[in-house]
Motif scaffolding. Structure first.
Motif, PDB file in Angstrom:
ATOM      1  N   ILE A   1     -13.567   1.565   3.579  1.00  0.00           N
ATOM      2  CA  ILE A   1     -13.079   0.254   3.116  1.00  0.00           C
ATOM      3  C   ILE A   1     -14.233  -0.724   2.826  1.00  0.00           C
ATOM      4  O   ILE A   1     -14.007  -1.928   2.717  1.00  0.00           O
ATOM      5  CB  ILE A   1     -12.102  -0.358   4.144  1.00  0.00           C
TER       6      ILE A   1
ATOM      7  N   LYS B   1      -7.025  -3.808   4.264  1.00  0.00           N
ATOM      8  CA  LYS B   1      -7.954  -2.824   4.830  1.00  0.00           C
ATOM      9  C   LYS B   1      -7.645  -2.469   6.278  1.00  0.00           C
ATOM     10  O   LYS B   1      -8.163  -1.481   6.794  1.00  0.00           O
ATOM     11  CB  LYS B   1      -9.385  -3.328   4.738  1.00  0.00           C
TER      12      LYS B   1
ATOM     13  N   THR C   1      -8.409   1.262   7.916  1.00  0.00           N
ATOM     14  CA  THR C   1      -9.528   1.210   8.863  1.00  0.00           C
ATOM     15  C   THR C   1      -9.119   1.701  10.233  1.00  0.00           C
ATOM     16  O   THR C   1      -9.710   2.635  10.784  1.00  0.00           O
ATOM     17  CB  THR C   1     -10.062  -0.231   8.993  1.00  0.00           C
TER      18      THR C   1
END
Length: 332
Positions: free
Chosen positions: A29, A306, A310
């Motif tokens: 990311i 994200k 993540t």
């Protein structure tokens, strides 16, 4: 953001698994992380309203590699950071949390483990933020005269010019980001540890809410989301980790904005310049007073985008590596 089942794992395994999982997750990311930082610090070079428009302009000016600007410093930072974070949390949870169902105890363990990782790796986060704010105009050599004039103006040395870092990611950039000469007069704490207090303040709600929420989601997971052994399946972990991370980010995000502003004031082309003599809360109030509540949450939509990949990638990688290393150790 969690421990791996009920099996205790040696610190060496958690260090290695935590470090590798962090590197893979952050590299995945990295483009969104750079976009988020440019939003937070109000970059003049990249002042687009949409994520797509900003990323498109980065590629135009710096090439595809520009989306990963600062990721070298991220990798150098995230391996020890993630390794310490996971190991500290596992140790605190297994040795000091007396009630594994207590959200308060998990909250404290998560916050303390996260804070340990921050304190030991913070200088690398400062360097990464400044590298992400830098830009490279090497791909614009054939642009029109207006662009050339702008480049010349940027290259002019002036006392009023910000510390703009160019020429890509490398030793020269990192050296300029560290700014050794400035620290001879400003002191090490005001240099490499600039913004540490809002970071530590933010780690309490972020890690506390994140870890305690995730553990809660695992406890209440329905049977349909468990395998034959009773362990939570990967898809449920992915979604739960994303939601927990989103809750933690929402609670801590205003402090993250303050941290980035303090870290990057005087560097790159950010328009957000803060008084470094002000306290964390005063800086937050000043931003709120001058720019409104929106400024304290600027870029959070990118963060939400994200959060799921993540935390999901980090968690699944960590679980897989721990299981693999444990099985190898048991065979020996």
């Amino acid at each position: 953001m969690t421990a791996h089942g009920n099996t205790k794992t040696s610190p060496m395994v958690t260090l290695l698994a935590g470090g590798v999982s962090g590197v893979i997750a952050k590299s995945t990311i990295a483009p969104l992380e750079r976009v988020k930082i440019l939003y937070q610090v109000k970059s003049k070079m990249y002042s687009f309203n949409s994520v797509y428009g900003l990323m498109k302009n980065i590629i135009k000016n710096e090439g595809v590699g520009g989306l990963w600007k600062g990721n070298t410093a991220t990798i150098l930072r995230i391996f020890p950071y993630s390794a310490i974070q996971w190991t500290s949390y596992d140790y605190l949870k297994n040795n000091f949390v007396t009630d594994k169902k207590s959200s308060v105890q998990i909250f404290i363990a998560g916050s303390l483990g996260f804070s340990c990782a921050i304190l030991l790796t913070y200088p690398l986060d400062v360097i990464r933020a400044r590298l992400a704010l830098s830009y490279n105009n090497n791909n614009n050599n054939n642009n029109n005269n207006n662009n050339n004039n702008n480049n010349n103006n940027i290259n002019n040395n002036s006392n009023t010019q910000p510390k703009v870092l160019k020429n890509g990611i490398g030793a020269v950039n990192i050296e300029k980001s560290i700014d050794f000469n400035g620290y001879k007069t400003k002191g090490l704490f005001k240099g490499l540890w600039r913004g540490i207090l809002p970071t530590l303040y933010g780690s309490i709600p972020y890690a506390g809410v994140g870890y305690s929420s995730f553990e809660y989601f695992k406890r209440v997971a329905p049977d349909s989301c468990r395998n034959e052994k009773g362990d939570v399946i990967g898809v449920y972990k992915l979604i739960s980790g994303g939601v927990a991370g989103g809750l933690g980010q929402t609670a801590a995000y205003p402090l993250d904005v303050v941290r980035r502003r303090i870290q990057t004031t005087g560097y790159g082309d950010g328009k957000g310049v803060e008084n470094l003599k002000h306290s964390t809360l005063k800086t937050m109030f000043t931003i709120f007073q001058k720019e409104g509540i929106y400024a304290l949450f600027k870029g959070i939509s990118i963060n939400y985008i994200k959060v799921i990949p993540t935390n999901g990638v980090a968690f699944l990688t960590y679980e897989t590596l721990c299981e693999y290393f444990n099985s190898r150790l048991n065979k020996n």
